[in-house]
Design an enzyme around this catalytic site. Structure first.
Site, PDB file in Angstrom:
ATOM      1  N   CYS A  36      13.306 -28.870 131.806  1.00 37.93           N
ATOM      2  CA  CYS A  36      14.077 -27.925 132.627  1.00 37.93           C
ATOM      3  C   CYS A  36      13.343 -26.620 132.868  1.00 37.93           C
ATOM      4  O   CYS A  36      13.784 -25.811 133.676  1.00 37.93           O
ATOM      5  CB  CYS A  36      15.415 -27.633 131.956  1.00 37.93           C
ATOM      6  N   ASP A  38      13.078 -24.175 130.761  1.00 36.98           N
ATOM      7  CA  ASP A  38      13.632 -23.091 129.957  1.00 36.98           C
ATOM      8  C   ASP A  38      12.700 -22.753 128.801  1.00 36.98           C
ATOM      9  O   ASP A  38      11.945 -23.614 128.337  1.00 36.98           O
ATOM     10  CB  ASP A  38      15.000 -23.476 129.396  1.00 36.98           C
ATOM     11  N   CYS A  61      19.861 -22.683 128.779  1.00 33.22           N
ATOM     12  CA  CYS A  61      21.226 -22.990 129.176  1.00 33.22           C
ATOM     13  C   CYS A  61      22.202 -22.788 128.005  1.00 33.22           C
ATOM     14  O   CYS A  61      21.794 -22.465 126.887  1.00 33.22           O
ATOM     15  CB  CYS A  61      21.292 -24.430 129.652  1.00 33.22           C
ATOM     16  N   CYS A 105      18.162 -30.260 125.274  1.00 34.34           N
ATOM     17  CA  CYS A 105      18.172 -28.803 125.106  1.00 34.34           C
ATOM     18  C   CYS A 105      18.057 -28.421 123.628  1.00 34.34           C
ATOM     19  O   CYS A 105      17.507 -27.372 123.295  1.00 34.34           O
ATOM     20  CB  CYS A 105      19.451 -28.196 125.677  1.00 34.34           C
TER      21      CYS A 105
HETATM   22 FE1  FES Z   1      17.087 -26.207 129.784  1.00 32.03          FE
HETATM   23 FE2  FES Z   1      19.221 -26.882 128.479  1.00 32.03          FE
HETATM   24  S1  FES Z   1      18.816 -27.267 130.566  1.00 32.03           S
HETATM   25  S2  FES Z   1      17.439 -25.959 127.708  1.00 32.03           S
END
Ligand code: FES
Length: 150
Positions: A36, A38, A61, A105
């Site tokens: 993702c 992140d 997230c 995640c």
């Molecule tokens: Fe990126 Fe959850 S969608 S850490």
């Protein structure tokens, strides 16, 4: 579509524990989630082999925030060896589960803790190979380990 989050996930997302920075940290780890994009940064204060304090920052997230909050609670005050054994599955269980599409995640928190511990050992001059995903022993989790290299 609304996600089916447990009450514990919602609680930790709304009021995350251990958010912030430790300026004089003994170990700092930053990892990215290949799925993702992140990122997560983890700070550890370690004395006599015990994790005295831990803080995290994330551009992640709700699930990443909740799992980091729970993961940091689980390792605070514990020996380094215990933190090394923490798996994302254990964190997910402590949160009463995550929707299947969000389990990746939780890997972010586990990996950030491992990266911070690897940094801690490196600063102590101890060779280590711990910044490695435990899940990969049972087939790759999709985490980009290359992204962890400084
Ligand atoms: Fe990126 Fe959850 S969608 S850490």
């Amino acid at each position: 579509m609304a996600m089916d989050y447990s009450e514990k996930v919602m609680e930790h997302f709304a009021h995350p524990h251990n958010v912030g920075v430790i300026e004089d940290a003994d170990g700092v780890g930053e990892v990215g989630n290949a799925k993702c994009g992140d990122i997560m940064k983890m700070y550890l204060k370690i004395k006599d082999g015990i994790i005295e304090d831990v803080k995290f920052q994330t551009f992640g997230c709700a699930s990443a925030i909740a799992t980091s909050s729970m993961a940091t609670d689980l390792i605070k005050g514990k020996p380094v060896e215990d933190a090394l054994k923490l798996t994302n599955q254990a964190v997910v269980e402590a949160l009463d589960g995550l929707p299947a599409v969000k389990v990746h995640c939780s890997v972010l928190a586990e990996q950030a803790i491992k990266a911070a511990l690897a940094d801690y050992y490196k600063r102590q001059g101890i060779e280590n190979d711990i910044s490695k995903c435990a899940d990969c022993e049972n087939g790759c989790c999709g985490h980009d380990h290359g992204a962890e290299e400084a």
